[in-house]
Design an enzyme around this catalytic site. Structure first.
Site, short mmCIF file in Angstrom:
data_model
loop_
_atom_site.label_atom_id
_atom_site.label_comp_id
_atom_site.label_asym_id
_atom_site.label_seq_id
_atom_site.Cartn_x
_atom_site.Cartn_y
_atom_site.Cartn_z
N ALA A 172 5.65 1.92 6.39
CA ALA A 172 7.06 1.59 6.55
C ALA A 172 7.72 0.30 6.57
O ALA A 172 8.69 -0.05 5.54
CB ALA A 172 7.38 1.92 8.23
N ASP A 173 6.76 -0.83 6.87
CA ASP A 173 7.09 -1.94 6.42
C ASP A 173 7.23 -2.42 4.88
O ASP A 173 8.02 -3.03 4.40
CB ASP A 173 6.08 -3.09 7.09
CG ASP A 173 6.56 -3.49 8.39
OD1 ASP A 173 7.65 -3.34 8.88
OD2 ASP A 173 5.62 -3.79 9.45
N VAL A 174 6.03 -1.93 4.23
CA VAL A 174 6.03 -2.39 2.80
C VAL A 174 7.14 -1.40 1.86
O VAL A 174 7.80 -2.03 1.08
CB VAL A 174 4.61 -1.67 2.35
CG1 VAL A 174 4.46 -1.96 0.79
CG2 VAL A 174 3.47 -2.56 3.03
#
Length: 412
Positions: A172-174
């Protein structure tokens, strides 16, 4: 330097975002040639500076260095009126601002998109948050784990007979960082055409949900949605990892032709005529029986032997490599995904490179990740403030430079 490899040369980015998603956006913009200035709190700066698994006190963590190379740092208290005014002055000649506070936080500080676009109508204001900028859950905070859980990603990840698991990397972050970069570049093209900036928004929820293409097709089509399939594919078989004599091998049997070659290579051409495996639909319905047969056959040789045989026959295959094996592989180096960058402690370190080439090349930012407030004086000096004015701001606790920077200057 070939400017085709640094298409954003001259673009100025103010990075108010921290930890991972926003800084990944900033890293990609820096690798494209932009000047990226981290606007950090003091004294600890970006929270990710504390994510240190080396055990060495005071050392800049490798994880922080990995996604903050090529940037500058100004330590500024934007909660003060003077700090806010200084930031808005910086916004006047900035091209991009990124932030990842909860929706409404920047607006309450008088630093929301309307406030900044009023100062600089050409600004691209980029927001990344947990659940999105609107909707009933917009005010909830969320980290990568939480949004992977909410989106259903964790529900479909893992082995069928075990509890759900999070993928080993922060998807999700990437992906949110990549989407923010994509949104920034799209808004930049719009600005080149129109002269106006805009508010770009994405979230960890949007970044997580985007991965569900196959599962969404099954859900909205009224079909059964599988939960956990291990490494198997929801609509293709054989398409997963299998057990060899010395490890695991990933094999992609994406169509009937490839499946027939697989059956022949493993010494069982009759499998391709077996009613259970004759068609793609048959293989999918009998995936477990097929996997058991494949495991039995592949256990007779090493993963390297099988990889060589399958690859020679045009069958997509790869050993399941460790992170070290993958990062040390000549192919990974050949495509520039491992580069040498400056280390915070001096010397050079190997790190992940920039995943896009222009005419076969790129020029990633390799200067070291900055100390907290390392460039405060430089950046404020560029705004026309003299030494006395900057000293006064520091005395008022409006802006800061790290003790490490002060000690370094004193020793020179």
């Amino acid at each position: 330097m070939d400017l085709a490899q640094q298409p954003l040369k001259g673009v100025k980015v103010l990075e108010l975002s921290q930890i991972m998603a926003g800084p990944i956006c900033g890293l990609m913009l820096a690798d494209l040639g932009a000047e990226v200035i981290k606007v950090e709190k003091f004294p600890k700066g970006d929270d990710a500076r504390a994510y240190n698994n080396s055990g060495a006190q005071g050392e800049v963590s490798r994880s922080f260095q990995t996604i903050n190379r090529g940037k500058k740092s100004i330590a500024l208290d934007i909660r003060t009126e003077r700090g806010k005014a200084l930031l808005l002055e910086m916004v006047r000649d900035a091209d991009v601002v990124t932030e990842n506070f909860r929706p409404g936080t920047m607006q309450r500080l008088g630093l929301g998109p309307d406030d900044m676009l009023a100062v600089n109508p050409a600004l691209i204001y980029v927001s990344i948050n947990g659940f999105g900028s609107q909707g009933p859950l917009a005010d909830r905070g969320g980290f990568d784990l939480v949004l992977q859980a909410f989106s259903g990603l964790i529900h479909v990840t893992g082995e069928a007979d075990r509890r759900p698991v999070k993928p080993g990397v922060p998807l999700a972050d990437v992906n949110a960082g990549i989407l923010a970069c994509l949104g920034t570049l799209s808004a930049y093209i719009h600005r080149l055409r129109s002269g106006t900036g805009q508010w770009v928004q994405t979230s960890l929820l949007q970044a997580s949900t985007q991965y569900l293409y196959w599962y969404a097709a099954m859900h909205f089509g009224g079909g059964a949605v599988p939960t956990r399939l291990g490494t198997a594919h929801p609509v293709i078989a054989p398409y997963q990892t299998y057990t060899c004599a010395d490890g695991e091998l990933a094999l992609g049997g994406g169509n009937d032709s490839i499946w027939q070659r697989i059956a022949s290579i493993v010494g069982h051409p009759e499998w391709s005529q077996d009613p259970r495996f004759a068609s793609a639909k048959d293989r999918l319905e009998n995936r477990q029986a097929l996997a058991a047969l494949m495991d039995g056959a592949l256990k007779q040789k090493s993963r390297a032997d099988w990889e060589q045989l399958f690859t020679a026959a045009g069958v997509p295959a790869s050993s399941v490599q460790s992170v070290g094996e993958a990062l040390d592989h000549p192919q990974t180096h050949a495509i520039g995904m491992v580069i040498d960058a400056e280390a915070a402690e001096g010397g050079m370190l190997k790190t992940i490179g920039f995943p896009i080439h222009f005419n076969g090349k790129n020029s990633p930012a390799i200067s070291r990740a900055p100390k907290v407030g390392e460039h405060t004086r430089e950046i404020l000096g560029e705004r026309g403030l003299d030494v006395e004015a900057i000293d006064a701001l520091m005395a008022e606790r409006v802006c800061f430079e790290s003790e490490a920077v002060q000690a370094e200057e004193a020793s020179q």
